[in-house]
Design a protein around this motif. Structure first.
Motif, PDB file in Angstrom:
ATOM      1  N   UNK A 206       1.154  -1.366   0.200  1.00  0.00           N
ATOM      2  CA  UNK A 206      -0.053   0.230   0.060  1.00  0.00           C
ATOM      3  C   UNK A 206       0.712   1.022  -0.213  1.00  0.00           C
ATOM      4  N   UNK A 207       1.698   1.109  -1.257  1.00  0.00           N
ATOM      5  CA  UNK A 207       2.286   2.756  -1.322  1.00  0.00           C
ATOM      6  C   UNK A 207       2.274   2.923  -3.086  1.00  0.00           C
ATOM      7  N   UNK A 208       2.302   4.018  -2.779  1.00  0.00           N
ATOM      8  CA  UNK A 208       2.331   4.507  -5.149  1.00  0.00           C
ATOM      9  C   UNK A 208       3.426   3.952  -5.095  1.00  0.00           C
ATOM     10  N   UNK A 209       3.227   3.759  -6.910  1.00  0.00           N
ATOM     11  CA  UNK A 209       4.358   3.103  -7.391  1.00  0.00           C
ATOM     12  C   UNK A 209       5.919   3.663  -7.467  1.00  0.00           C
ATOM     13  N   UNK A 210       5.865   4.690  -7.008  1.00  0.00           N
ATOM     14  CA  UNK A 210       6.605   5.704  -7.637  1.00  0.00           C
ATOM     15  C   UNK A 210       7.488   5.980  -6.225  1.00  0.00           C
ATOM     16  N   UNK A 211       7.006   5.042  -5.165  1.00  0.00           N
ATOM     17  CA  UNK A 211       7.602   5.433  -4.221  1.00  0.00           C
ATOM     18  C   UNK A 211       8.924   3.655  -3.750  1.00  0.00           C
ATOM     19  N   UNK A 212       8.423   3.015  -4.567  1.00  0.00           N
ATOM     20  CA  UNK A 212       9.116   1.547  -4.392  1.00  0.00           C
ATOM     21  C   UNK A 212      10.476   1.465  -2.900  1.00  0.00           C
ATOM     22  N   UNK A 213      11.915   2.528  -3.796  1.00  0.00           N
ATOM     23  CA  UNK A 213      13.176   2.620  -3.373  1.00  0.00           C
ATOM     24  C   UNK A 213      12.807   3.169  -2.116  1.00  0.00           C
ATOM     25  N   UNK A 214      12.035   4.607  -1.966  1.00  0.00           N
ATOM     26  CA  UNK A 214      11.872   4.944  -0.953  1.00  0.00           C
ATOM     27  C   UNK A 214      11.565   4.906   0.256  1.00  0.00           C
ATOM     28  N   UNK A 215      10.719   3.916   0.616  1.00  0.00           N
ATOM     29  CA  UNK A 215      10.552   2.407   1.414  1.00  0.00           C
ATOM     30  C   UNK A 215      11.049   1.195   1.731  1.00  0.00           C
TER      31      UNK A 215
END
Ligand code: SF4
Length: 287
Positions: A206-215
């Motif tokens: 459950x996060x926006x699809x441009x946030x994978x690296x940040x997560x």
């Protein structure tokens, strides 16, 4: 939306074209690409065989195989290659379902010394079939069948293999690609080897699809995903400054949206315990 991943090399023997219906921004796709890039660069003269299957790795065209059977397949391949006098390195890349469904095959192949690199892209979910928990799902994370959150601690699978025949184990993250590259290179010369890469999953977490690296970065920086390595009998944690809190990490994704302040305190305790366990291994290694 379908996305296309292509690996090509000027070396005529290396040409892979992977097309799959994966989510945009899927970190497993990125991890797979990074690992394959390092393997082909490092082993360009050795004609490596790479295969595997996973939700974000490639359901369609990265060679099909049965979930849970990769390691027994490798045992068969290595045996057949030995009989025929073929010497080619083998790398399997799959998902964390493998550390449950394929546990027996994987642990036994390592214990018996079959020489290959096994990479798990860990999205902490059976994402292709409803996002229920796997053995690596972090505590209290909401899953597809348990909205109140997973109850139990995860398996620390690299540590299990460290005591079960592996010559090299490590954790990694796509937020730290140089560390990942270095570990894949180290693993390829110390077989059997196992690397578990954190690869968050947009729909499951459950996060926006441009946030994978940040997560992923928040997981590493908060201590929820410690980076470590066991190599040549030496256990070491990578020194990552704690630039993020557990509260910031859980705030980055909806699978933790149900947590109370007390719950977050429990997760902070989980990180403290994990730190203590890994520090003990490091001290034992140095003694
Ligand atoms: S469901 Fe998750 S692991 Fe599967 S392709 Fe989408 S982001 Fe990747």
């Amino acid at each position: 939306m379908p996305i296309k991943m292509v690996m090509e090399s000027t070396d005529q023997r290396v040409h892979m074209n992977i097309t799959a219906n994966q989510c945009p921004g899927c970190p497993e796709n990125l991890a797979t690409r990074l690992v394959m890039q390092t393997v082909f660069e490092h082993l360009k003269d050795d004609d490596p065989i790479i295969f595997g299957q996973g939700c974000g790795i490639g359901r369609d065209f990265l060679q099909r195989s049965g979930l849970g059977t990769h390691d027994s397949g490798i045992v068969g391949m290595l045996t057949a290659m030995e009989i025929r006098g073929i010497d080619r390195p083998i790398v399997v890349i799959d998902g964390d379902g493998q550390i449950d469904l394929g546990l027996e095959d994987l642990a036994t192949a390592f214990q018996q010394g079959y020489k290959y690199l096994h990479v798990v892209c860990d999205n902490q979910a059976h994402a292709a079939s409803g996002s229920h928990a796997t053995g690596s799902t972090q505590p209290m994370a909401r899953t597809g069948v348990r909205p109140s959150g997973k109850l139990r601690h995860p398996k620390h699978f690299p540590l299990m293999l460290m005591y079960s025949g592996a010559e090299y184990v490590a954790t990694a993250s796509t937020s730290h690609p140089q560390d990942l590259d270095r570990k894949v290179r180290a693993a390829l010369t110390r077989l059997p080897a196992f690397i578990q890469i954190l690869t968050p999953c947009n729909p499951s977490w459950g996060y926006d699809d441009d946030q994978g690296i940040e997560v992923s970065r928040l997981a590493v920086n908060s201590g929820m995903w410690p980076l470590y390595e066991w190599k040549d009998g030496d256990f070491r944690r990578q020194r990552i400054p704690r630039k993020a809190t557990v509260r910031e990490y859980v705030g980055s994704q909806r699978r933790y949206a149900h947590l109370t302040d007390d719950d977050i305190g429990l997760l902070e305790g989980y990180v403290t315990d994990l730190d203590g366990m890994l520090a003990g291994l490091e001290r034992g290694s140095a003694a």
